[in-house]
Motif scaffolding. Sequence first.
Motif, PDB file in Angstrom:
ATOM      1  N   PRO A 172       0.820  -1.222   0.000  1.00 59.47           N
ATOM      2  CA  PRO A 172       0.000   0.000   0.000  1.00 59.47           C
ATOM      3  C   PRO A 172       0.855   1.274   0.000  1.00 59.47           C
ATOM      4  O   PRO A 172       0.511   2.256  -0.662  1.00 59.47           O
ATOM      5  CB  PRO A 172      -0.815  -0.099   1.293  1.00 59.47           C
ATOM      6  CG  PRO A 172      -0.833  -1.535   1.631  1.00 59.47           C
ATOM      7  CD  PRO A 172       0.464  -2.088   1.119  1.00 59.47           C
ATOM      8  N   CYS A 176       0.627   4.124  -2.806  1.00 55.19           N
ATOM      9  CA  CYS A 176       0.294   5.507  -2.442  1.00 55.19           C
ATOM     10  C   CYS A 176       1.414   6.488  -2.763  1.00 55.19           C
ATOM     11  O   CYS A 176       1.159   7.622  -3.180  1.00 55.19           O
ATOM     12  CB  CYS A 176      -0.028   5.592  -0.953  1.00 55.19           C
ATOM     13  SG  CYS A 176      -1.589   4.811  -0.540  1.00 55.19           S
ATOM     14  N   LEU A 177       2.661   6.088  -2.577  1.00 49.24           N
ATOM     15  CA  LEU A 177       3.776   7.014  -2.772  1.00 49.24           C
ATOM     16  C   LEU A 177       4.419   6.919  -4.156  1.00 49.24           C
ATOM     17  O   LEU A 177       5.082   7.860  -4.589  1.00 49.24           O
ATOM     18  CB  LEU A 177       4.855   6.775  -1.708  1.00 49.24           C
ATOM     19  CG  LEU A 177       4.403   7.023  -0.278  1.00 49.24           C
ATOM     20  CD1 LEU A 177       5.510   6.645   0.688  1.00 49.24           C
ATOM     21  CD2 LEU A 177       4.000   8.469  -0.086  1.00 49.24           C
ATOM     22  N   VAL A 180       0.277   6.342  -7.315  1.00 49.44           N
ATOM     23  CA  VAL A 180      -0.776   7.355  -7.285  1.00 49.44           C
ATOM     24  C   VAL A 180      -0.266   8.717  -7.761  1.00 49.44           C
ATOM     25  O   VAL A 180      -0.935   9.364  -8.588  1.00 49.44           O
ATOM     26  CB  VAL A 180      -1.425   7.424  -5.889  1.00 49.44           C
ATOM     27  CG1 VAL A 180      -2.353   8.626  -5.767  1.00 49.44           C
ATOM     28  CG2 VAL A 180      -2.177   6.134  -5.588  1.00 49.44           C
TER      29      VAL A 180
END
Length: 193
Positions: A172, A176-177, A180
Amino acid sequence: MFCAAVGLTVFLVVGAVPGAVAGMVGFVGALGVVRKREPPRLRRERDRVAADLPLAVDLMVACLRAGRPVAGAVEATVEAVGGPLGDRLAWVSGQLRLGAPPEDAWRALAAERPLAPLARTMSRAALSGAPVADVLTRLSDDSRQAARAASSAAARRVGVQAVAPLGLCFLPAFVCLGIVPVVVSLAGDVLLP
């Protein structure tokens, strides 16, 4: 409780009459899985028997090579080993002292997976009258090799099981880093003129 929860969940997900049928199938399936599961106490006992078997066989070989009869070797091994393996060998020793046929006394241990090779070897030796010490030495070597293979497999399993939580934690964060921001930047370039 677990089986009822599985059946209810399947019923709620599928719904109506097919859900009731699928819920019953889920309940019965979960019940079968739960019943087949081995209790932890029995698993620990079986593992201890498998771990003690090479030592017990080596003790029996030493006693046999020293000139003791099979019943005497088993009794000496029972005194030295103890535990669940000692209990099973004590039963065999008792049967031998009571005059039971040796092949029948040893064959009773064949139902347990770790003791099956010992039971077959001793039954075969009792029927044929063959010397037991050499065959038991090979059995001891084989059970040590099996124990090494099992511990190696367990170590590999631990490595795989240790990676799964790390993957669940880092995936995750990577999304996310790393992904995204790239998707947002591309979407901003494509959607905004």
